[in-house]
Motif scaffolding. Structure first.
Motif, mmCIF file in Angstrom:
data_model
loop_
_atom_site.group_PDB
_atom_site.id
_atom_site.type_symbol
_atom_site.label_atom_id
_atom_site.label_comp_id
_atom_site.label_asym_id
_atom_site.label_seq_id
_atom_site.Cartn_x
_atom_site.Cartn_y
_atom_site.Cartn_z
ATOM 1 N N UNK A 198 0.859 -1.195 0.000
ATOM 2 C CA UNK A 198 0.000 0.000 0.000
ATOM 3 C C UNK A 198 0.892 1.242 0.000
ATOM 4 N N UNK A 215 3.485 2.050 -3.039
ATOM 5 C CA UNK A 215 3.002 2.017 -4.422
ATOM 6 C C UNK A 215 3.466 3.219 -5.243
ATOM 7 N N UNK A 265 -2.989 0.836 -9.784
ATOM 8 C CA UNK A 265 -3.795 1.036 -8.593
ATOM 9 C C UNK A 265 -3.479 0.026 -7.498
ATOM 10 N N UNK A 319 -2.170 0.502 -4.631
ATOM 11 C CA UNK A 319 -2.523 0.870 -3.256
ATOM 12 C C UNK A 319 -3.953 0.450 -2.914
ATOM 13 N N UNK A 320 -4.846 0.493 -3.911
ATOM 14 C CA UNK A 320 -6.240 0.120 -3.636
ATOM 15 C C UNK A 320 -6.395 -1.391 -3.501
#
Ligand code: HEM
Ligand code: HEM
Lengths: 178, 194
Positions: free
Chosen positions: A110, A113, A135, A137-138
């Motif tokens: 997370x 990133x 994406x 981190x998501x």
């Protein structure tokens, strides 16, 4: 005794088990609480900082724990345990270790990133390994969350099993970890 | 003589009419492929400074004719998950339920309803913005930057625009304090004539 014997966990294994257990429960509570903090809270920046710092140090402790487990005798299962119990305990312990590492890795993914490293207590910085997927981190974030919930569910079953052995079967399972 | 004059004037009338018809049909595709278009935002941080960011993924079209700017139209669709403030942890937070809820509201959309020429290349663009599931009419103060042939055989036209959005107007909670209730949008689009 520091080392494990055939019939019991040694002091170091016990200390590591309970240290990890205590830190994991705290990490879960802190994680759960910190994402709801108000922007103006005193803890808004410090809580995630401690969560990440402690989490990364904990991963080193768990690596050491596995190393200690490898070079050590493993206590034999109790004679009174059924094959199913022994097997279930094995699977559960394996899953506990796996879940821990999956949580460490997803947590790391997370924050790193965007190429930023993670500062551990302003003491040293663990560098980023970069962005592996879009994406990140998501995706890592939702994995981290569900893995944390899963770990706590698994630990609850694990602890209930220990309590059952202690109070219902009245065997040594819990005592040799204390 | 008389006949040919009449014929001439008839012809020029018809051709002028035809020209008008073709001129008003200039359709442009916003050059997101070559990234000559930017949707930037800024919001106050604590009242002490500006935080800036942008949306990386969007597409759109516009029609424009410098002779008849009031007939222009513009449509843009934005992938809200592409928000980028140059900080992964913050972007994750901005996409979450606390702000944009991109799981639920993956797209934001702007469709112009009325474009008015204000002279000097200035345009007032009124349109419906759908953001965070809320559709509201907003006004963009736009400006034509230029148009003409590009070096690669195409024809381009570009505009800039500014508008201010209240978080509350779009149902986004005001979590960042009293100085940070409005987002200032700064838009730069370049279109390639189709
Ligand atoms: C986050 C919390 C916990 C984690 C991650 C965890 C993890 C583990 C793991 C991986 C083992 C296997 C040790 C090995 O042989 O390598 C183990 C053993 C054990 N744990 Fe836990 N544990 C946690 C909490 C608890 C709690 C709350 C209890 C008791 C109420 C408990 C009781 C035991 C006992 C009795 C054993 C020994 C089982 C045996 O000998 O087969 N644990 N634990
Ligand atoms: C056993 C260890 C850990 C546990 C039990 C744990 C648990 C949690 C929980 C419950 C959350 C809240 C999830 C949510 O509701 O979105 C969370 C968030 C988070 N954790 Fe962990 N975590 C652990 C280790 C780590 C590690 C090692 C790191 C990084 C190095 C880390 C980084 C994060 C980050 C960045 C967030 C997201 C915060 C946010 O969304 O603002 N965690 N963790």
């Amino acid at each position: 005794m520091l080392k494990n014997t055939e019939s019991s966990y040694g002091t170091l294994s016990k200390a590591l088990h309970w240290l990890v257990a205590l830190v994991v429960f705290t990490m879960f509570a802190v994680g759960f609480w910190m994402v709801e903090l108000d922007y103006y809270s005193d803890w808004y920046k410090t809580a995630p900082h401690y969560h990440k710092s402690v989490g990364l140090l904990l991963s080193l402790v768990v690596i050491f724990r596995l190393f200690w487990r490898m070079i050590n005798k493993r206590p034999e299962p109790l004679a009174t345990h059924s094959r199913l119990e022994i097997f279930a305990a094995h699977v559960a312990h394996l899953l506990l270790y796996l879940a821990l590492f999956a949580i460490f890795i997803s947590g790391y993914l997370i924050s790193t990133a965007d190429g930023r490293g993670i500062e551990v207590f302003n003491w040293f910085t663990i560098p980023s390994a970069g962005e592996f997927i879009e994406q990140q981190e998501d995706i890592a974030g939702s994995l981290h969350k569900w893995l944390a919930y899963g770990l706590i569910a698994l630990v609850s079953v694990h602890a209930l099993a220990a309590i059952k052995h202690h109070f219902i079967d009245r065997d040594n399972t819990l005592k040799r970890m204390l | 003589m008389k006949k040919t004059l009449l014929k001439h004037s008839m012809l020029s009338f018809v051709s002028a009419f035809l020209l008008m018809g073709t001129a008003s049909a200039a359709e442009y595709k916003i050059d997101t492929k070559g990234a000559h278009a930017f949707i930037n935002f800024k919001i106050q941080h604590l009242g002490y400074s500006w935080l800036t960011g942008r949306f990386n993924d969007f597409e759109g079209t516009f029609s424009y004719d410098s002779e008849k700017p009031n007939d222009s139209k513009v449509m843009v669709e934005i992938n809200t998950a592409s928000i980028d403030s140059n900080h992964a942890e913050r972007d994750k937070h901005l996409r979450s339920d606390d702000f944009l809820e991109v799981d639920k509201f993956a797209k934001a959309k702007f469709v112009s309803t009325k474009i008015t020429d204000k002279g000097n290349g200035k345009l007032e663009v009124v349109g419906d913005l759908t953001l965070h599931g809320v559709t509201k009419s907003i006004t963009i103060d736009a400006k034509k930057i230029g148009e003409g042939k590009d070096p690669w055989g195409g024809y381009r036209a570009g505009f800039s625009g500014k508008t201010t959005l209240g978080l509350k107007d779009f149902g986004i909670p005001e979590r960042l304090g009293p100085a940070s209730t409005e987002v200032h949008m700064s838009l730069h689009i370049e279109g390639i004539r189709q």
